[in-house]
Design an enzyme around this catalytic site. Structure first.
Site, PDB file in Angstrom:
ATOM      1  N   GLY A   1       0.791  -1.236   0.000  1.00 31.87           N
ATOM      2  CA  GLY A   1       0.000   0.000   0.000  1.00 31.87           C
ATOM      3  C   GLY A   1       0.815   1.272   0.000  1.00 31.87           C
TER       4      GLY A   1
ATOM      5  N   ARG B   1     -28.833  13.408  11.855  1.00 34.92           N
ATOM      6  CA  ARG B   1     -27.942  12.267  11.640  1.00 34.92           C
ATOM      7  C   ARG B   1     -27.589  11.627  12.975  1.00 34.92           C
ATOM      8  NH1 ARG B   1     -24.433  10.601   7.502  1.00 34.92           N
ATOM      9  NH2 ARG B   1     -24.620  12.520   6.310  1.00 34.92           N
TER      10      ARG B   1
ATOM     11  N   HIS C   1     -16.224  21.418   3.812  1.00 31.32           N
ATOM     12  CA  HIS C   1     -17.470  21.075   4.508  1.00 31.32           C
ATOM     13  C   HIS C   1     -17.924  22.188   5.456  1.00 31.32           C
ATOM     14  CE1 HIS C   1     -20.595  18.946   6.457  1.00 31.32           C
ATOM     15  NE2 HIS C   1     -19.986  19.037   7.621  1.00 31.32           N
TER      16      HIS C   1
ATOM     17  N   LYS D   1     -32.519  17.998   8.789  1.00 29.87           N
ATOM     18  CA  LYS D   1     -31.990  16.624   8.718  1.00 29.87           C
ATOM     19  C   LYS D   1     -31.383  16.262  10.069  1.00 29.87           C
ATOM     20  CE  LYS D   1     -27.771  15.638   6.878  1.00 29.87           C
ATOM     21  NZ  LYS D   1     -26.724  15.665   5.858  1.00 29.87           N
TER      22      LYS D   1
ATOM     23  N   ASP E   1     -30.088  20.220   4.588  1.00 27.82           N
ATOM     24  CA  ASP E   1     -29.922  20.439   6.035  1.00 27.82           C
ATOM     25  C   ASP E   1     -29.616  21.900   6.341  1.00 27.82           C
ATOM     26  OD1 ASP E   1     -27.139  20.775   5.504  1.00 27.82           O
ATOM     27  OD2 ASP E   1     -26.857  18.612   5.627  1.00 27.82           O
TER      28      ASP E   1
HETATM   29  C1  R5P Z   1     -23.274  16.822   5.750  1.00 28.72           C
HETATM   30  O1  R5P Z   1     -23.600  17.653   6.559  1.00 28.72           O
HETATM   31  C2  R5P Z   1     -22.804  17.117   4.363  1.00 28.72           C
HETATM   32  O2  R5P Z   1     -23.106  18.404   3.968  1.00 28.72           O
HETATM   33  C3  R5P Z   1     -23.381  16.113   3.389  1.00 28.72           C
HETATM   34  O3  R5P Z   1     -24.788  16.306   3.326  1.00 28.72           O
HETATM   35  C4  R5P Z   1     -23.090  14.708   3.798  1.00 28.72           C
HETATM   36  O4  R5P Z   1     -21.767  14.595   4.227  1.00 28.72           O
HETATM   37  C5  R5P Z   1     -23.339  13.741   2.689  1.00 28.72           C
HETATM   38  O5  R5P Z   1     -23.082  12.437   3.140  1.00 28.72           O
HETATM   39  P1  R5P Z   1     -24.002  11.226   2.699  1.00 28.72           P
HETATM   40  O6  R5P Z   1     -24.066  11.238   1.200  1.00 28.72           O
HETATM   41  O7  R5P Z   1     -23.302  10.008   3.220  1.00 28.72           O
HETATM   42  O8  R5P Z   1     -25.336  11.436   3.337  1.00 28.72           O
END
Ligand code: R5P
Length: 291
Positions: A38, A193, A129, A191, A168
């Site tokens: 790797g 999580r 992000h 949203k 979100d």
């Molecule tokens: C999260 O807050 C990001 O903005 C994305 O919505 C998220 O990371 C996307 O991940 P997934 O496709 O696994 O839901």
């Protein structure tokens, strides 16, 4: 002063080539061999400028391999150039920018030390992000938005009463900016999580999207869970078509197939991560950030 060197490894070869052309730099390609265990063996194919080098490498899967390649290229560039600018179009680990649960390591902090230590003096990222991630870097840093480039693509489509949707709260400003570019409205879903399982749920009860074409705007798609859940919810609310605009399409584990199955008409992403959906070129916007 000679030409700026634009050094790119495999994860960003096409983007690196486009960038080098736009800034009239000298493209330095790399030859990469991955050993059976790797490890990456990297050989540069060209000379590095004494004054300024730009290293371009997105950190998508294999994330740690692409990360070590980026650090190695920065280190090599710094041995030759007095200034090294690093462009990480897709910054992996950016979601690990704070301690969500006790004991969690904030990996962005670790990356910040590594990039500085390797020799970079300026970092440019695209739609990271969250800007919290950049705060860990003790060097000059800049986040470039791909919203205008993505929106330009959607302006060319004939959409029925378009409405921009953020899946979100975290994406609210992005959706607002996207809607402004299109001259339309936006809404934001709620949203949730699960921090342990990673599963997402849409908590919004009702929205008025009847007969409208929707553009779900997000910074990235990983497993597709966020987009799939949002699409299922929006379809139940009787919208017309659902399009997806995202900067970084990782599309892990057949996410693209699953997203299409959930009812999405088209996924449009940028070339920060090359792939089938990456039809929007971001090199011009990055080039403007360098100069
Ligand atoms: C999260 O807050 C990001 O903005 C994305 O919505 C998220 O990371 C996307 O991940 P997934 O496709 O696994 O839901």
């Amino acid at each position: 002063m000679g030409k700026i060197s634009v050094i790119c490894a495999k994860s960003s070869e096409d983007l690196g080539r486009r960038l080098a052309k736009k800034i009239n730099g000298n493209l330095v390609k790399t030859e990469i061999r991955i050993f059976p265990d790797g490890e990456s063996k990297i050989t540069l194919k060209g000379n590095i400028s004494k004054t300024k080098s730009i290293v371009v490498q997105s950190i998508y899967p294999p994330v740690d391999t692409n990360l070590i390649q980026a650090l190695s290229l920065i280190s090599k560039a710094k041995e030759n150039s007095s200034e090294v600018i690093t462009i990480i179009p897709y910054m992996g680990y950016a979601r690990q920018d704070r301690e969500f649960l006790p004991g969690e390591i904030v990996t962005m902090k670790v990356l910040a030390k590594l990039f500085k230590g390797a020799g970079t003096s300026k970092l440019i990222v695209v739609d990271i992000h969250s800007l919290i991630g950049l705060k860990h870097f003790k060097i000059k840093s800049k986040n470039v938005s791909a919203v205008a480039d993505l929106a330009a693509y959607f302006k060319k489509l004939s959409l029925e009463s378009p409405l921009v949707v953020s899946p979100d709260q975290g994406g609210k400003e992005r959706a607002k900016e996207f809607a402004k570019e299109l001259g339309t409205e936006y809404i934001v879903l709620e949203k949730k999580r699960d921090r342990k399982t990673g599963k997402v749920q849409i908590k919004t009860k009702q929205v008025d999207v009847l007969g409208r074409d929707l553009i779900l705007v997000d910074d990235m798609i990983s497993t597709g869970g966020s987009i799939i859940n949002a699409t299922k919810f929006l379809k139940k609310e009787k919208c017309k078509r659902v399009f997806v605009a995202c900067t970084h399409a990782l599309l892990i584990n057949e996410a693209e197939k699953k997203i299409r199955k959930s009812g999405v008409t088209k996924i449009v992403s940028t070339n920060t991560i090359p792939g089938k959906t990456s039809i929007v070129d971001i090199s011009n916007t990055i080039a403007k950030a360098i100069i």
